[in-house]
Design an enzyme around this catalytic site. Structure first.
Site, mmCIF file in Angstrom:
data_model
loop_
_atom_site.group_PDB
_atom_site.id
_atom_site.type_symbol
_atom_site.label_atom_id
_atom_site.label_comp_id
_atom_site.label_asym_id
_atom_site.label_seq_id
_atom_site.Cartn_x
_atom_site.Cartn_y
_atom_site.Cartn_z
ATOM 1 N N TYR A 102 27.415 60.670 43.903
ATOM 2 C CA TYR A 102 27.083 62.165 44.717
ATOM 3 C C TYR A 102 27.328 63.076 44.720
ATOM 4 O O TYR A 102 28.453 63.728 43.870
ATOM 5 C CB TYR A 102 28.449 61.996 46.241
ATOM 6 C CG TYR A 102 27.452 63.045 47.489
ATOM 7 C CD1 TYR A 102 26.331 62.640 47.800
ATOM 8 C CD2 TYR A 102 28.484 63.870 47.646
ATOM 9 C CE1 TYR A 102 26.453 63.985 49.224
ATOM 10 C CE2 TYR A 102 28.825 65.450 48.245
ATOM 11 C CZ TYR A 102 27.788 64.976 49.103
ATOM 12 O OH TYR A 102 27.550 66.490 50.251
ATOM 13 N N ASP A 108 29.592 65.530 36.454
ATOM 14 C CA ASP A 108 30.385 66.100 37.694
ATOM 15 C C ASP A 108 31.560 65.837 37.940
ATOM 16 O O ASP A 108 32.301 64.086 38.642
ATOM 17 C CB ASP A 108 29.134 65.625 39.117
ATOM 18 C CG ASP A 108 29.317 66.545 40.513
ATOM 19 O OD1 ASP A 108 30.630 66.576 40.646
ATOM 20 O OD2 ASP A 108 29.140 66.183 41.685
ATOM 21 N N LYS A 127 36.411 71.823 44.793
ATOM 22 C CA LYS A 127 37.923 70.593 45.634
ATOM 23 C C LYS A 127 39.351 71.710 44.828
ATOM 24 O O LYS A 127 39.839 73.247 45.531
ATOM 25 C CB LYS A 127 37.779 69.343 45.052
ATOM 26 C CG LYS A 127 36.518 69.230 46.222
ATOM 27 C CD LYS A 127 36.569 67.529 46.255
ATOM 28 C CE LYS A 127 35.456 67.095 46.947
ATOM 29 N NZ LYS A 127 35.427 66.414 48.004
HETATM 30 N N1 PMP Z 1 29.815 66.265 43.945
HETATM 31 C C1 PMP Z 1 30.705 65.896 43.924
HETATM 32 C C2 PMP Z 1 31.303 64.481 43.211
HETATM 33 C C3 PMP Z 1 31.391 65.392 45.193
HETATM 34 O O1 PMP Z 1 32.859 64.428 45.654
HETATM 35 C C4 PMP Z 1 31.261 66.827 45.715
HETATM 36 C C5 PMP Z 1 32.180 66.805 47.235
HETATM 37 N N2 PMP Z 1 32.061 65.369 48.020
HETATM 38 C C6 PMP Z 1 29.918 67.395 45.776
HETATM 39 C C7 PMP Z 1 29.794 67.658 44.096
HETATM 40 C C8 PMP Z 1 29.971 68.748 46.686
HETATM 41 O O2 PMP Z 1 30.773 69.749 47.080
HETATM 42 P P1 PMP Z 1 31.199 70.989 47.903
HETATM 43 O O3 PMP Z 1 31.358 69.690 49.266
HETATM 44 O O4 PMP Z 1 32.112 71.536 47.701
HETATM 45 O O5 PMP Z 1 29.704 71.083 47.803
#
Ligand code: PMP
Length: 457
Positions: A153, A253, A281
């Site tokens: 994700y 990521d 985060k």
């Molecule tokens: N990449 C990863 C690996 C994530 O876990 C998340 C959020 N769970 C995101 C991108 C997207 O981040 P945001 O919810 O701050 O847009």
């Protein structure tokens, strides 16, 4: 009408149910992010303190969701509160709308901590960070397509909402997964032009990458899938070698894994330098944030110096370059960077990360013992301060392996745990914070024991 299903949640959450019903009148489905929904109704929280959350009915929970991992210092850490108020009071504003010193301070910190980061740009969320990373890869290589791994994700937008949680009957062969769209409204283009890779299968990944090398700008991955399934060392090394050879930008990521697997993310543990890293985060200390960092040569594509001004009507752009465009009213928000810097400062104090990891290990071990005692095959899978409980035998290495897990039983246990005051969204992973205590761990283990007992009875 929300069903007050006594089997799922107890009478103790009536106020939550009623408030959720009201929300549903004015908010589609009652939640502002899909991830926050679970049946029969999510719990409406009212307060947080340390490792605890309190819902509108006054129930206390030990929180292992921690805002999907963001709150590594738990709720309402004094150091974060102080940094945020100090920043606002001393500067006399919430935001300058101009460059400011702290943007550089934070960037220097990220360069120091993350092996793959030489320069930084800020965004307002993890989603925006991966979006910018992908655009940067396309601009840098001049190639159009993206490869991503099945089950990974990267945010809720068109380019990456592909094969995150695909149905097996559509997902094709494990060694050559098919692209499956995950949302209505997704243009076919992204399904047709996204290359899907099998995580932790180097041989198949290499084959697919070689076949598409001429059109692939980048490969994006969660170095630890879902924050809990680690890439194998050999797989990571192979992926780095192949992408380098094929001129494909490697994007880690680290929105989930940043500051959580080690203070320098997963890349520090694996000893591998990605070309681009995305963060979010923990970086915001509980406020919305994102960042991308990477090699200077690549990052300089985003430089505004000498670039066209696309937002000022009538601007003279005749002798200007066409750089990669990236902007945002709130990028580099001072209050948020103050919260992030305070968080990193605390994490850097001697022993903090080690204690956090030791606590996580101890909870994992004790939970495994409890499940074993009840005759259940449960393994905790994870690294650093994040793990998940998987009710399955055999190694869990990727998305397909997860289909062997007994999620039905896990869900039943999670709902019982909610009644017993242990909070995560059902089926979600556990994230730990530096403020979880020995007593929290003890209570959590006892609650699992009780929950399993009730279900098996
Ligand atoms: N990449 C990863 C690996 C994530 O876990 C998340 C959020 N769970 C995101 C991108 C997207 O981040 P945001 O919810 O701050 O847009």
């Amino acid at each position: 009408m929300i069903l007050h299903d006594k089997n799922l949640l107890s009478e103790k959450t009536k106020k939550s149910a009623n408030l959720f019903e009201k929300a549903c009148d004015v908010i589609p489905g009652g939640v502002t992010a899909h991830i926050k929904y679970f049946p029969p109704h999510p719990l409406m929280m009212e307060k947080g303190k340390g490792s605890k959350l309190y819902d509108v009915d006054g129930n206390e929970y030990i929180d292992y969701l921690l805002c999907y991992g963001a709150l590594i210092l738990g709720h309402g850490h004094q150091q974060v509160f102080d940094a945020v108020t100090k920043q606002m009071l001393e500067s006399g504003t919430t935001i300058f709308g101009t460059p400011h010193k702290m943007e550089t301070t934070m960037a220097e910190k990220l360069v120091e901590l993350y092996p793959g980061i030489e320069m930084v740009r800020y965004t307002n969320s993890g989603l925006e960070a991966t979006l910018l990373a992908i655009r940067t890869a396309v601009a840098y290589t001049g190639k159009p397509k993206l490869a991503k791994f099945e089950g990974h994700y990267h945010g809720g937008y068109d380019q990456v909402l592909v094969s995150v949680n695909p149905d097996m009957d559509q997902a094709g062969n494990a060694t050559a997964p098919k692209a499956v769209g995950e949302s209505r409204g997704l243009p076919d283009y992204y399904i047709e032009n996204t290359v899907i890779l099998p995580f932790n299968d180097l041989e198949s990944t290499e084959k697919i990458l070689r076949a598409h090398a001429h059109e692939l700008a980048g490969v994006i991955l969660e170095p630890i899938q879902g924050g809990f399934i680690p890439a194998e060392q050999e797989f990571m090394e192979g992926l780095r070698r192949i992408t380098e050879e094929l001129n494909i930008v490697l994007i880690f990521d680290e929105v989930k894994t940043g500051f959580r697997i080690s203070i320098g993310g997963a890349q520090k543990v694996y000893g591998i330098k990605p070309d681009i890293t995305t963060l979010g985060k923990v970086l915001g200390g509980g406020f919305p944030v994102g960042a991308i960092g990477g090699k200077k040569e690549i990052m300089m594509i985003t430089s505004a110096r000498g670039g066209r001004d696309i937002l000022t009507a009538g601007a003279d752009n005749s002798d200007k370059q066409n750089p990669l465009y990236h902007s945002g009213t709130y990028n580099g928000h001072p209050t948020i960077l103050a919260a992030g810097l305070a968080t990193i400062d605390l994490l850097e104090q001697e022993g903090t990360m080690e204690d956090l990891f030791t606590k996580t290990q101890s909870l994992r071990k004790e939970l495994e013992n409890v499940y074993k005692k009840h005759g259940l095959n449960m393994q905790t899978v994870g690294m650093g301060s994040i793990f998940n409980m998987i009710l399955a035998e055999g190694p869990i290495k990727n998305y397909r392996d997860m289909s062997r897990a007994n999620t039905k039983l896990r869900k039943e246990i999670d709902y019982e745990l909610l009644k017993l005051g242990i909070y995560t969204k059902p089926l979600n992973r556990y994230s730990m914070s530096v403020v979880h205590t020995e007593e929290d761990i003890l209570r959590t283990v006892e609650a699992h024991d009780e929950a399993i007992g009730r279900i098996l009875k």
